[in-house]
Design a protein around this motif. Sequence first.
Motif, PDB file in Angstrom:
ATOM      1  N   ALA A  37       0.819  -1.214   0.000  1.00 10.80           N
ATOM      2  CA  ALA A  37       0.000   0.000   0.000  1.00 10.80           C
ATOM      3  C   ALA A  37       0.856   1.269   0.000  1.00 10.80           C
ATOM      4  CB  ALA A  37      -0.926  -0.011   1.211  1.00 10.80           C
ATOM      5  N   GLU A  87       3.916   1.627  -1.254  1.00 12.68           N
ATOM      6  CA  GLU A  87       4.503   1.822  -2.590  1.00 12.68           C
ATOM      7  C   GLU A  87       3.439   2.305  -3.585  1.00 12.68           C
ATOM      8  OE1 GLU A  87       7.533   1.874  -3.675  1.00 12.68           O
ATOM      9  OE2 GLU A  87       8.464   1.259  -1.789  1.00 12.68           O
ATOM     10  N   ALA A  88       2.227   1.765  -3.466  1.00 10.61           N
ATOM     11  CA  ALA A  88       1.155   2.203  -4.370  1.00 10.61           C
ATOM     12  C   ALA A  88       0.886   3.689  -4.176  1.00 10.61           C
ATOM     13  CB  ALA A  88      -0.115   1.395  -4.106  1.00 10.61           C
ATOM     14  N   THR A 129       3.556   5.713  -5.860  1.00  8.66           N
ATOM     15  CA  THR A 129       3.381   5.781  -7.316  1.00  8.66           C
ATOM     16  C   THR A 129       2.302   6.811  -7.665  1.00  8.66           C
ATOM     17  OG1 THR A 129       4.005   3.470  -7.519  1.00  8.66           O
ATOM     18  CG2 THR A 129       2.887   4.433  -9.399  1.00  8.66           C
ATOM     19  N   LEU A 130       1.208   6.782  -6.899  1.00  4.38           N
ATOM     20  CA  LEU A 130       0.132   7.746  -7.173  1.00  4.38           C
ATOM     21  C   LEU A 130       0.598   9.176  -6.888  1.00  4.38           C
ATOM     22  CD1 LEU A 130      -2.935   5.758  -5.779  1.00  4.38           C
ATOM     23  CD2 LEU A 130      -2.374   6.212  -8.188  1.00  4.38           C
ATOM     24  N   LEU A 175       3.603  10.210  -7.228  1.00  6.79           N
ATOM     25  CA  LEU A 175       4.474  10.549  -8.357  1.00  6.79           C
ATOM     26  C   LEU A 175       3.644  10.953  -9.575  1.00  6.79           C
ATOM     27  CD1 LEU A 175       7.372  10.713  -9.394  1.00  6.79           C
ATOM     28  CD2 LEU A 175       7.237   8.294  -9.986  1.00  6.79           C
ATOM     29  N   PHE A 176       2.524  10.242  -9.791  1.00 10.47           N
ATOM     30  CA  PHE A 176       1.624  10.631 -10.889  1.00 10.47           C
ATOM     31  C   PHE A 176       1.191  12.086 -10.690  1.00 10.47           C
ATOM     32  CE2 PHE A 176      -0.268   6.090 -11.712  1.00 10.47           C
ATOM     33  CZ  PHE A 176       0.927   5.714 -12.283  1.00 10.47           C
ATOM     34  N   TYR A 214      -6.712  -0.124  -6.643  1.00 14.87           N
ATOM     35  CA  TYR A 214      -5.453  -0.488  -7.307  1.00 14.87           C
ATOM     36  C   TYR A 214      -5.639  -0.807  -8.790  1.00 14.87           C
ATOM     37  CZ  TYR A 214      -3.671  -0.723  -2.547  1.00 14.87           C
ATOM     38  OH  TYR A 214      -3.326  -0.425  -1.268  1.00 14.87           O
ATOM     39  N   GLU A 274      -7.400   3.727 -10.296  1.00 18.03           N
ATOM     40  CA  GLU A 274      -6.460   4.859 -10.215  1.00 18.03           C
ATOM     41  C   GLU A 274      -5.421   4.791 -11.330  1.00 18.03           C
ATOM     42  OE1 GLU A 274      -7.276   2.454  -8.013  1.00 18.03           O
ATOM     43  OE2 GLU A 274      -6.151   2.804  -6.174  1.00 18.03           O
ATOM     44  N   PHE A 275      -5.148   3.575 -11.752  1.00 12.10           N
ATOM     45  CA  PHE A 275      -4.093   3.390 -12.745  1.00 12.10           C
ATOM     46  C   PHE A 275      -4.659   3.325 -14.175  1.00 12.10           C
ATOM     47  CE2 PHE A 275      -2.629   1.957  -8.644  1.00 12.10           C
ATOM     48  CZ  PHE A 275      -1.381   2.569  -8.543  1.00 12.10           C
ATOM     49  N   THR A 310      -4.527  11.510 -16.122  1.00 18.31           N
ATOM     50  CA  THR A 310      -3.132  11.267 -15.756  1.00 18.31           C
ATOM     51  C   THR A 310      -2.358  10.771 -16.978  1.00 18.31           C
ATOM     52  OG1 THR A 310      -3.881  10.609 -13.565  1.00 18.31           O
ATOM     53  CG2 THR A 310      -1.616  10.073 -14.126  1.00 18.31           C
ATOM     54  N   LEU A 329       0.942  12.505 -18.635  1.00 15.59           N
ATOM     55  CA  LEU A 329       2.224  11.808 -18.773  1.00 15.59           C
ATOM     56  C   LEU A 329       2.623  11.707 -20.242  1.00 15.59           C
ATOM     57  CD1 LEU A 329       2.097   8.904 -16.132  1.00 15.59           C
ATOM     58  CD2 LEU A 329       2.759  11.278 -15.862  1.00 15.59           C
ATOM     59  N   VAL A 338      -1.832   3.535 -17.248  1.00  9.01           N
ATOM     60  CA  VAL A 338      -0.999   4.639 -16.748  1.00  9.01           C
ATOM     61  C   VAL A 338       0.370   4.111 -16.309  1.00  9.01           C
ATOM     62  CG1 VAL A 338      -0.818   6.540 -15.105  1.00  9.01           C
ATOM     63  CG2 VAL A 338      -3.036   5.959 -16.066  1.00  9.01           C
ATOM     64  N   GLN A 375       3.781   5.688 -17.769  1.00  4.10           N
ATOM     65  CA  GLN A 375       4.854   6.182 -16.903  1.00  4.10           C
ATOM     66  C   GLN A 375       6.149   5.423 -17.195  1.00  4.10           C
ATOM     67  OE1 GLN A 375       4.782   5.422 -12.693  1.00  4.10           O
ATOM     68  NE2 GLN A 375       6.397   6.913 -12.315  1.00  4.10           N
ATOM     69  N   GLN A 416       8.938   0.379 -12.070  1.00  2.00           N
ATOM     70  CA  GLN A 416       7.785   1.264 -11.928  1.00  2.00           C
ATOM     71  C   GLN A 416       6.706   0.596 -11.077  1.00  2.00           C
ATOM     72  OE1 GLN A 416       4.544   0.663 -13.404  1.00  2.00           O
ATOM     73  NE2 GLN A 416       3.705   2.618 -12.676  1.00  2.00           N
ATOM     74  N   THR A 458       6.369  -0.903  -8.286  1.00  2.00           N
ATOM     75  CA  THR A 458       6.881  -1.192  -6.944  1.00  2.00           C
ATOM     76  C   THR A 458       5.802  -1.702  -6.003  1.00  2.00           C
ATOM     77  OG1 THR A 458       6.558   1.150  -6.436  1.00  2.00           O
ATOM     78  CG2 THR A 458       8.787   0.466  -7.050  1.00  2.00           C
ATOM     79  N   ARG A 459       4.539  -1.462  -6.328  1.00  6.97           N
ATOM     80  CA  ARG A 459       3.500  -1.935  -5.414  1.00  6.97           C
ATOM     81  C   ARG A 459       3.388  -3.454  -5.395  1.00  6.97           C
ATOM     82  NH1 ARG A 459       0.950   0.323  -9.891  1.00  6.97           N
ATOM     83  NH2 ARG A 459      -0.779  -0.824 -10.853  1.00  6.97           N
TER      84      ARG A 459
END
Lengths: 77, 372, 341
Positions: free
Chosen positions: A57, A59-60, A63-64, A66-67, B3, B6-7, B12, B16, B226, B230, B249, B251-252
């Motif tokens: 969570a 790391e997620a 990333t968000l 960073l977006f 998860y 959002e992506f 976004t 990018l 996304v 990125q 990228q 990392t999650r």
Amino acid sequence: MCLAVPARVESLNPAASTAMIDLDGIRKEVSTQLLDEVAVGDYVLVHVGFALERIDAVEAAKTLALFAELRAQDAEG
Amino acid sequence: MKYVDEFRNGDTASALARLIRAEVKPGRNYRLMEFCGGHTHAIFRFGVNDLMPENVRFIHGPGCPVCVLPAGRIESAIRLAEEERVILCTYADLMRVPAGSRDSLHKAKARGADIRMIYSATDVLAIAQANPERQVVFFAIGFETTTPPTAAVLKIAKAMQLNNFTVFCNHVQTPPAMMHILSAGEAGIDGILGPSHVSAIIGSRAYADCCDKYRVPLVIAGFEPVDVIQSVLMLVRQINAGEAEVENQYTRAVSQTGNQKAQALMQEVFEQRPMFEWRGLGSLPESAVQIRSEYAAFDAEKRFNMKEIATADIKGCICPAVLRGVNNPDECKLFGTACTPEDPKGACMVSSEGACAAYYSYGRYRETTGTT
Amino acid sequence: MSRLDIKHGIIEMGHGSGGRASATLIEELFIRHFDNSLLSQGNDQAAFNVPAGRMVISTDAHVITPLFFPGGDIGSLSVHGTINDVAMSGASPLYLAASFIIEEGFPLADLEAIVISMARASKAAGVPVVTGDTKVVERGKGDGVFITTTGIGIVPADVDISGDRARAGDLIIVSGSIGDHGIAILSSREGLEFGTAMESDSAALHTLVAAMVADVPGIRCLRDPTRGGLATTLNELARQSGVGMRIKETAIPVKAEVKGACELLGLDPLYIANEGKLVCIVAPEDAERLLTIMQKHPLAQNAAIIGTVCTDAQQMVVMATAFGGKRVVDWLAGEQLPRIC
């Protein structure tokens, strides 16, 4: 390759090494044999009926964030 | 969906993409190979291509397990089902993949073979238990993501002494295939979008050799659009700076060392296979696994004394070149005419991750005219 | 006194032989539950007077695994399916005929449950089953029970609905969330079971259609997106009418559970079957009014305009994705299967 979706762990059955996961109202029993530790409330990547890995969570969120930063950079651009 | 949504945010993505456009150097091309079919699928499903500048090109890689499985292995499986009369269990993805001579598992099933589609590897154990009088074979395919579940059920089967259960193992490995493509050098790759879920298992360190040896940057990228965009930005920056690092990228879900429990399980059950044939890439040394001798009783290749079946390539089909990143699907003579998703000639037209199927299903709107 | 042992009995070959066993089955199960005067006459056909005007006929064979699923069963489905096929012409359905192919060994209790469900669906819809037939096949030669239903209906005088009438500029309406039926079925399919509160949307749509054509008789096309889902229906209509379609992903109602199940199994909601939804193509000037009428009906509260018909020589259905891209929504190749990659 390798369709895997993040789903929330709803309950655990340690004896059977399984977890009940929930994905927006869809519940499915998956194997947790590949995970060292997993807790209720974790999000795990589900692939062919197995939890492959936990979603980190922190790391997620990074990333968000960073977006968001990159979007700000674009807006200034 | 947490998860996921959002992506998949279009705003976004557009932001990018504008950064990418601002940072690419007009004079040069950026040929980026997405190794995984999952990325190919995402790029087409969401229209990521449309957001990219002209000089950023996606080269589709071989990371689709059904696409790289040689037709001979499918024929072998069909023979098991038809001649040995086993219950053959497999993931549905494989059902329509062409074997030789216009055959497929789907057609064999229609002829009466007992072929069952499963969702999870554990389903096969249940089928074996429910049919003690029959031999049950799990036709297992996939990269490092799908290998640990197979290892897990092999271990359970051994503990249960389930003597009517075997695995026809076709699990292949990502880094050797990547090394092969880079060493051949024919695809002219400037950067690699690295696998998402394979990397969750094997870790980001697994690609260090690739980057060092061939001086190509690699960014492990999530499968959402996304994430992909990125990662492209990260690759563009590395390429511009002349770097060749492994970056992560995603990392999650991906750590440097990966899922060590899964790795240990694979180690316990599988060993390196000296040589394995890939559709498109040919026979590659140390690019796949086989079942260890301790588990020999559960190895279908041993129990049924299976022999390799060689199959000729389909005439005119350029799947091999597509899988190596040398050609685009629409450069194939058969594409969209003799080879369509309804009547696929090559494996890349079957899987929704196959480059040809993705081109066919999602790419054709560019050709339409008169849109309102 | 009943001569059928519903509780413990099974279908035997004799039940399809045309002899006494057949007669008993028909009387005690079908005539008893379907309960209408035309069927009770005991003839091999039903005779009735017809009003003047255009009639429609439609037939549909129903095979489904599992036979009982969340939100319905093969019985209710076989009533709704055919009523809907008749209604998609704009017609009011009048009567149904039903033919059963039953596998030897099929439990009578299950058969009765199916017949009761069918009778309930037909009574609720006001469309009686007035004639029928039963055959029994040997064990292993059927999948429990197959039901074919045929329906007839009357089209109102000023209505002319057909799949070839879509014109550039028309709007496309869907009557509610898509994929509910297919996901409910998958959730109870052996080997794939997953938990969900999702139920099949199986429903008879003729009263919705009646309300629609009463106000907008000029509706161009109606079709229920069953097998192959919304994507297939739009492609069929595009081809029949020789037009293209441009739809918006964000406008298409999809329940969260359907999205979740699709992500999990690698499926696309656009290709998942529906049994209680319709797609309507209508002239732009009538669209808003029609939408309002639809949303007042309990079966179409979430109706939405999802796109437009356009000129396109290639007759493509193209979707603007929620993400901001575009993609072709193609015909389905083969059947849609869960995937791992």
